[in-house]
Design a protein around this motif. Structure first.
Motif, PDB file in Angstrom:
ATOM      1  N   GLY A 144     -23.549 -88.993 -42.759  1.00  0.00           N
ATOM      2  CA  GLY A 144     -24.527 -87.948 -42.500  1.00  0.00           C
ATOM      3  C   GLY A 144     -24.065 -86.883 -41.533  1.00  0.00           C
ATOM      4  O   GLY A 144     -24.848 -85.982 -41.188  1.00  0.00           O
ATOM      5  N   ASN A 145     -22.813 -86.926 -41.097  1.00  0.00           N
ATOM      6  CA  ASN A 145     -22.282 -85.929 -40.161  1.00  0.00           C
ATOM      7  C   ASN A 145     -21.683 -84.764 -40.948  1.00  0.00           C
ATOM      8  O   ASN A 145     -20.467 -84.594 -41.057  1.00  0.00           O
ATOM      9  CB  ASN A 145     -21.221 -86.557 -39.267  1.00  0.00           C
ATOM     10  N   ARG A 146     -22.528 -83.934 -41.528  1.00  0.00           N
ATOM     11  CA  ARG A 146     -22.083 -82.922 -42.481  1.00  0.00           C
ATOM     12  C   ARG A 146     -21.242 -81.824 -41.836  1.00  0.00           C
ATOM     13  O   ARG A 146     -20.280 -81.337 -42.424  1.00  0.00           O
ATOM     14  CB  ARG A 146     -23.287 -82.331 -43.205  1.00  0.00           C
ATOM     15  N   ALA A 147     -21.601 -81.411 -40.623  1.00  0.00           N
ATOM     16  CA  ALA A 147     -20.846 -80.349 -39.961  1.00  0.00           C
ATOM     17  C   ALA A 147     -19.416 -80.807 -39.668  1.00  0.00           C
ATOM     18  O   ALA A 147     -18.439 -80.076 -39.905  1.00  0.00           O
ATOM     19  CB  ALA A 147     -21.544 -79.917 -38.668  1.00  0.00           C
ATOM     20  N   GLU A 148     -19.268 -82.017 -39.152  1.00  0.00           N
ATOM     21  CA  GLU A 148     -17.937 -82.544 -38.857  1.00  0.00           C
ATOM     22  C   GLU A 148     -17.164 -82.776 -40.150  1.00  0.00           C
ATOM     23  O   GLU A 148     -15.949 -82.527 -40.211  1.00  0.00           O
ATOM     24  CB  GLU A 148     -18.055 -83.851 -38.074  1.00  0.00           C
ATOM     25  N   ALA A 149     -17.845 -83.221 -41.180  1.00  0.00           N
ATOM     26  CA  ALA A 149     -17.177 -83.427 -42.467  1.00  0.00           C
ATOM     27  C   ALA A 149     -16.642 -82.104 -43.002  1.00  0.00           C
ATOM     28  O   ALA A 149     -15.506 -82.038 -43.499  1.00  0.00           O
ATOM     29  CB  ALA A 149     -18.144 -84.058 -43.463  1.00  0.00           C
ATOM     30  N   ALA A 150     -17.432 -81.043 -42.915  1.00  0.00           N
ATOM     31  CA  ALA A 150     -16.992 -79.729 -43.392  1.00  0.00           C
ATOM     32  C   ALA A 150     -15.772 -79.260 -42.614  1.00  0.00           C
ATOM     33  O   ALA A 150     -14.813 -78.718 -43.189  1.00  0.00           O
ATOM     34  CB  ALA A 150     -18.127 -78.719 -43.272  1.00  0.00           C
ATOM     35  N   ARG A 151     -15.794 -79.452 -41.302  1.00  0.00           N
ATOM     36  CA  ARG A 151     -14.644 -79.039 -40.479  1.00  0.00           C
ATOM     37  C   ARG A 151     -13.379 -79.786 -40.881  1.00  0.00           C
ATOM     38  O   ARG A 151     -12.297 -79.195 -40.996  1.00  0.00           O
ATOM     39  CB  ARG A 151     -14.952 -79.295 -39.003  1.00  0.00           C
ATOM     40  N   LEU A 152     -13.520 -81.068 -41.132  1.00  0.00           N
ATOM     41  CA  LEU A 152     -12.353 -81.877 -41.474  1.00  0.00           C
ATOM     42  C   LEU A 152     -11.845 -81.585 -42.882  1.00  0.00           C
ATOM     43  O   LEU A 152     -10.637 -81.615 -43.134  1.00  0.00           O
ATOM     44  CB  LEU A 152     -12.695 -83.361 -41.330  1.00  0.00           C
ATOM     45  N   TYR A 153     -12.752 -81.297 -43.814  1.00  0.00           N
ATOM     46  CA  TYR A 153     -12.305 -80.910 -45.155  1.00  0.00           C
ATOM     47  C   TYR A 153     -11.475 -79.624 -45.080  1.00  0.00           C
ATOM     48  O   TYR A 153     -10.448 -79.489 -45.762  1.00  0.00           O
ATOM     49  CB  TYR A 153     -13.507 -80.683 -46.077  1.00  0.00           C
ATOM     50  N   LYS A 154     -11.910 -78.687 -44.266  1.00  0.00           N
ATOM     51  CA  LYS A 154     -11.163 -77.429 -44.128  1.00  0.00           C
ATOM     52  C   LYS A 154      -9.798 -77.678 -43.501  1.00  0.00           C
ATOM     53  O   LYS A 154      -8.782 -77.112 -43.932  1.00  0.00           O
ATOM     54  CB  LYS A 154     -11.966 -76.440 -43.275  1.00  0.00           C
ATOM     55  N   ALA A 155      -9.756 -78.540 -42.481  1.00  0.00           N
ATOM     56  CA  ALA A 155      -8.480 -78.869 -41.843  1.00  0.00           C
ATOM     57  C   ALA A 155      -7.550 -79.558 -42.833  1.00  0.00           C
ATOM     58  O   ALA A 155      -6.338 -79.298 -42.871  1.00  0.00           O
ATOM     59  CB  ALA A 155      -8.722 -79.760 -40.627  1.00  0.00           C
ATOM     60  N   ALA A 156      -8.101 -80.444 -43.657  1.00  0.00           N
ATOM     61  CA  ALA A 156      -7.291 -81.145 -44.655  1.00  0.00           C
ATOM     62  C   ALA A 156      -6.736 -80.170 -45.684  1.00  0.00           C
ATOM     63  O   ALA A 156      -5.599 -80.301 -46.145  1.00  0.00           O
ATOM     64  CB  ALA A 156      -8.120 -82.224 -45.336  1.00  0.00           C
ATOM     65  N   ALA A 157      -7.536 -79.168 -46.056  1.00  0.00           N
ATOM     66  CA  ALA A 157      -7.083 -78.162 -47.021  1.00  0.00           C
ATOM     67  C   ALA A 157      -5.897 -77.377 -46.481  1.00  0.00           C
ATOM     68  O   ALA A 157      -4.954 -77.066 -47.213  1.00  0.00           O
ATOM     69  CB  ALA A 157      -8.235 -77.215 -47.360  1.00  0.00           C
ATOM     70  N   GLN A 158      -5.938 -77.073 -45.203  1.00  0.00           N
ATOM     71  CA  GLN A 158      -4.850 -76.305 -44.602  1.00  0.00           C
ATOM     72  C   GLN A 158      -3.556 -77.104 -44.524  1.00  0.00           C
ATOM     73  O   GLN A 158      -2.468 -76.530 -44.464  1.00  0.00           O
ATOM     74  CB  GLN A 158      -5.269 -75.830 -43.207  1.00  0.00           C
ATOM     75  N   ALA A 159      -3.672 -78.431 -44.567  1.00  0.00           N
ATOM     76  CA  ALA A 159      -2.481 -79.279 -44.406  1.00  0.00           C
ATOM     77  C   ALA A 159      -1.789 -79.603 -45.724  1.00  0.00           C
ATOM     78  O   ALA A 159      -0.616 -79.980 -45.726  1.00  0.00           O
ATOM     79  CB  ALA A 159      -2.868 -80.587 -43.704  1.00  0.00           C
ATOM     80  N   THR A 160      -2.489 -79.461 -46.856  1.00  0.00           N
ATOM     81  CA  THR A 160      -1.885 -79.857 -48.124  1.00  0.00           C
ATOM     82  C   THR A 160      -1.077 -78.713 -48.736  1.00  0.00           C
ATOM     83  O   THR A 160      -1.397 -77.536 -48.532  1.00  0.00           O
ATOM     84  CB  THR A 160      -2.951 -80.324 -49.132  1.00  0.00           C
ATOM     85  N   VAL A 161      -0.046 -79.077 -49.492  1.00  0.00           N
ATOM     86  CA  VAL A 161       0.779 -78.066 -50.172  1.00  0.00           C
ATOM     87  C   VAL A 161       0.493 -78.039 -51.666  1.00  0.00           C
ATOM     88  O   VAL A 161       1.082 -77.239 -52.391  1.00  0.00           O
ATOM     89  CB  VAL A 161       2.286 -78.343 -49.935  1.00  0.00           C
ATOM     90  N   ILE A 162      -0.373 -78.916 -52.146  1.00  0.00           N
ATOM     91  CA  ILE A 162      -0.731 -78.954 -53.559  1.00  0.00           C
ATOM     92  C   ILE A 162      -1.930 -78.028 -53.778  1.00  0.00           C
ATOM     93  O   ILE A 162      -2.998 -78.229 -53.195  1.00  0.00           O
ATOM     94  CB  ILE A 162      -1.060 -80.381 -54.009  1.00  0.00           C
ATOM     95  N   GLU A 163      -1.751 -77.009 -54.596  1.00  0.00           N
ATOM     96  CA  GLU A 163      -2.757 -75.960 -54.741  1.00  0.00           C
ATOM     97  C   GLU A 163      -4.109 -76.490 -55.196  1.00  0.00           C
ATOM     98  O   GLU A 163      -5.147 -76.121 -54.651  1.00  0.00           O
ATOM     99  CB  GLU A 163      -2.252 -74.904 -55.731  1.00  0.00           C
ATOM    100  N   ALA A 164      -4.098 -77.379 -56.203  1.00  0.00           N
ATOM    101  CA  ALA A 164      -5.368 -77.897 -56.725  1.00  0.00           C
ATOM    102  C   ALA A 164      -6.106 -78.688 -55.657  1.00  0.00           C
ATOM    103  O   ALA A 164      -7.338 -78.597 -55.536  1.00  0.00           O
ATOM    104  CB  ALA A 164      -5.104 -78.766 -57.951  1.00  0.00           C
ATOM    105  N   GLU A 165      -5.382 -79.474 -54.881  1.00  0.00           N
ATOM    106  CA  GLU A 165      -6.007 -80.246 -53.810  1.00  0.00           C
ATOM    107  C   GLU A 165      -6.543 -79.321 -52.724  1.00  0.00           C
ATOM    108  O   GLU A 165      -7.638 -79.540 -52.178  1.00  0.00           O
ATOM    109  CB  GLU A 165      -4.991 -81.231 -53.228  1.00  0.00           C
ATOM    110  N   HIS A 166      -5.781 -78.266 -52.403  1.00  0.00           N
ATOM    111  CA  HIS A 166      -6.210 -77.284 -51.404  1.00  0.00           C
ATOM    112  C   HIS A 166      -7.550 -76.664 -51.824  1.00  0.00           C
ATOM    113  O   HIS A 166      -8.501 -76.584 -51.017  1.00  0.00           O
ATOM    114  CB  HIS A 166      -5.135 -76.203 -51.269  1.00  0.00           C
ATOM    115  N   THR A 167      -7.625 -76.250 -53.088  1.00  0.00           N
ATOM    116  CA  THR A 167      -8.853 -75.624 -53.589  1.00  0.00           C
ATOM    117  C   THR A 167     -10.022 -76.601 -53.554  1.00  0.00           C
ATOM    118  O   THR A 167     -11.144 -76.254 -53.144  1.00  0.00           O
ATOM    119  CB  THR A 167      -8.638 -75.131 -55.026  1.00  0.00           C
ATOM    120  N   HIS A 168      -9.780 -77.837 -53.973  1.00  0.00           N
ATOM    121  CA  HIS A 168     -10.843 -78.843 -53.990  1.00  0.00           C
ATOM    122  C   HIS A 168     -11.401 -79.094 -52.592  1.00  0.00           C
ATOM    123  O   HIS A 168     -12.627 -79.150 -52.402  1.00  0.00           O
ATOM    124  CB  HIS A 168     -10.305 -80.143 -54.580  1.00  0.00           C
TER     125      HIS A 168
END
Length: 385
Positions: free
Chosen positions: A349-373
């Motif tokens: 239920g920690n949606r704000a923290e989840a959103a922050r971490l999803y964005k951080a994870a996107a910045q770390a991946t080099v696979i385009e499809a995963e970044h977009t997801h």
């Protein structure tokens, strides 16, 4: 226009022929690359009737030319190998032989895996570096050292069987992770593993690895929607999964487990089978999956990836906060750590923290499809708050 896929498929086969004839790896690779360059110039956009025969003959000639120019002594040694007359290529597939030979006992497992991914899998140095989680320059040096180590080796000893399995697993995983460009690589890993299982029918880990590949590959038709978006496992249309492939994977796994020598690939295949067996995400047998992760953790106690995936299972069985406690104990730089933490925070239920971490994870991946997801996941949570 010359089919790039054809050249990629033929390259390890031609390289394997030269190695089997006695060429050392580095010299054989140089000769094959020269033959490929000549093929691009001379085929005029269309391959000959026997492209493998053409490449084998051309690469062998270039190997002989290079050796003859080195010294008269080397010329006499190589001349003992009669150059084949023009005609159909040897029909044996030397790709698996090449893979085994490249996993040479003189090499460390890490170097053997890197070299064979380059020679057999056709991966670039950058792709291999991502698979090993090291800088590209570091991987380039590792591959160069491996080639120097093998200089002059005649590949008379088979490579370590566990290293061969690891190479095949990484080859499949690379293709599966980036399935739009790596699907052929996954299919090639499956083909080679089938050959390996046929050659060592009493090796439960070889059968377990093939089962693991099939159980994952069966989901490939459902991994993207019509727009190309990555579809998470829990949201996939399971009617699109390849039931025949799943059945084959389960049969292989049961055969392997019956040998009573459980290894890491069998444990991973068992986890994949439990996911494939569930009619929906809600009916997934997470307690049994956790039991298999416990077994996998026992078999691979130093694997942070296993620890991370086990945290997801714990999150489903004992609650997301229990899973998060395990994630927080892992290296912050571990790939996918932020994505897993985001998933567990969302479940808690920690949606704000989840959103922050999803964005951080996107910045770390080099696979385009995963970044977009991952960015879409972050945007979804920010929009719905």
């Amino acid at each position: 226009m010359i089919d790039d896929h054809l050249l990629r498929d033929l390259t390890p086969q031609v390289l394997g022929v030269l190695v089997r004839r006695g060429a050392d790896f580095a010299a054989a690779e140089d000769a094959v690359q020269d033959a490929l360059a000549e093929a691009v110039r001379r085929w005029d956009g269309e391959a000959p009737d026997e492209p493998k025969a053409w490449l084998v003959t051309g690469a062998w000639r270039k190997f002989l030319d290079a050796r003859r120019s080195a010294s008269a002594r080397v010329m006499r040694e190589v001349a003992a190998h009669r150059e084949p007359a023009p005609g159909p290529a040897e029909q044996a597939d030397d790709t698996l032989l090449l893979l085994s030979r490249c996993c040479h006992p003189a090499l460390s497992p890490a170097s053997a895996i890197a070299l064979t991914l380059r020679a057999v899998g056709g991966l670039t140095t950058a792709q291999i570096a991502r698979a090993f989680l090291v800088p590209e320059s570091t991987m380039a040096q590792r591959i160069s050292r491996a080639k120097r180590t093998l200089a002059g080796e005649r590949f008379e000893r088979l490579g370590d069987a566990r290293t061969v399995l690891r190479v095949l697993y990484l080859m499949f995983d690379q293709g599966f992770a980036d399935d739009r460009t790596g699907g052929d690589l996954s299919a090639e890993a499956i083909r080679l593993t089938r050959q390996l299982v046929a050659s060592v029918p009493r090796d439960p880990e070889a059968a377990g690895l093939l089962a693991l590949m099939l159980l994952h590959h069966a989901r490939r038709p459902a991994r993207r929607d019509d727009s190309g978006r990555v579809v998470p496992l829990a949201e996939q249309d399971r009617s699109l999964w390849d039931e025949a492939m799943i059945a084959e994977g389960v049969d292989l796994l049961q055969h392997a487990l019956a040998m009573d020598r459980v290894g890491e690939y069998q444990a991973q295949a068992a986890i994949a089978a439990l996911h494939d067996d569930a009619a929906s995400a809600e009916t997934t047998d997470w307690p049994q999956i956790l039991e298999w992760y416990d077994e996998l953790a026992r078999l691979t106690p130093d694997s942070p990836v296993v620890a991370l995936n086990r945290a997801v299972a714990v999150g489903h069985v004992d609650g997301p906060l229990a899973g998060l406690r395990l994630v927080e104990a892992l290296d912050p730089g571990l790939p996918r750590r932020d994505a897993v933490a985001a998933y567990l925070h969302e479940r808690a239920g920690n949606r704000a923290e989840a959103a922050r971490l999803y964005k951080a994870a996107a910045q770390a991946t080099v696979i385009e499809a995963e970044h977009t997801h991952l960015l879409q996941q972050a945007a979804r949570l920010n929009r719905d708050r």
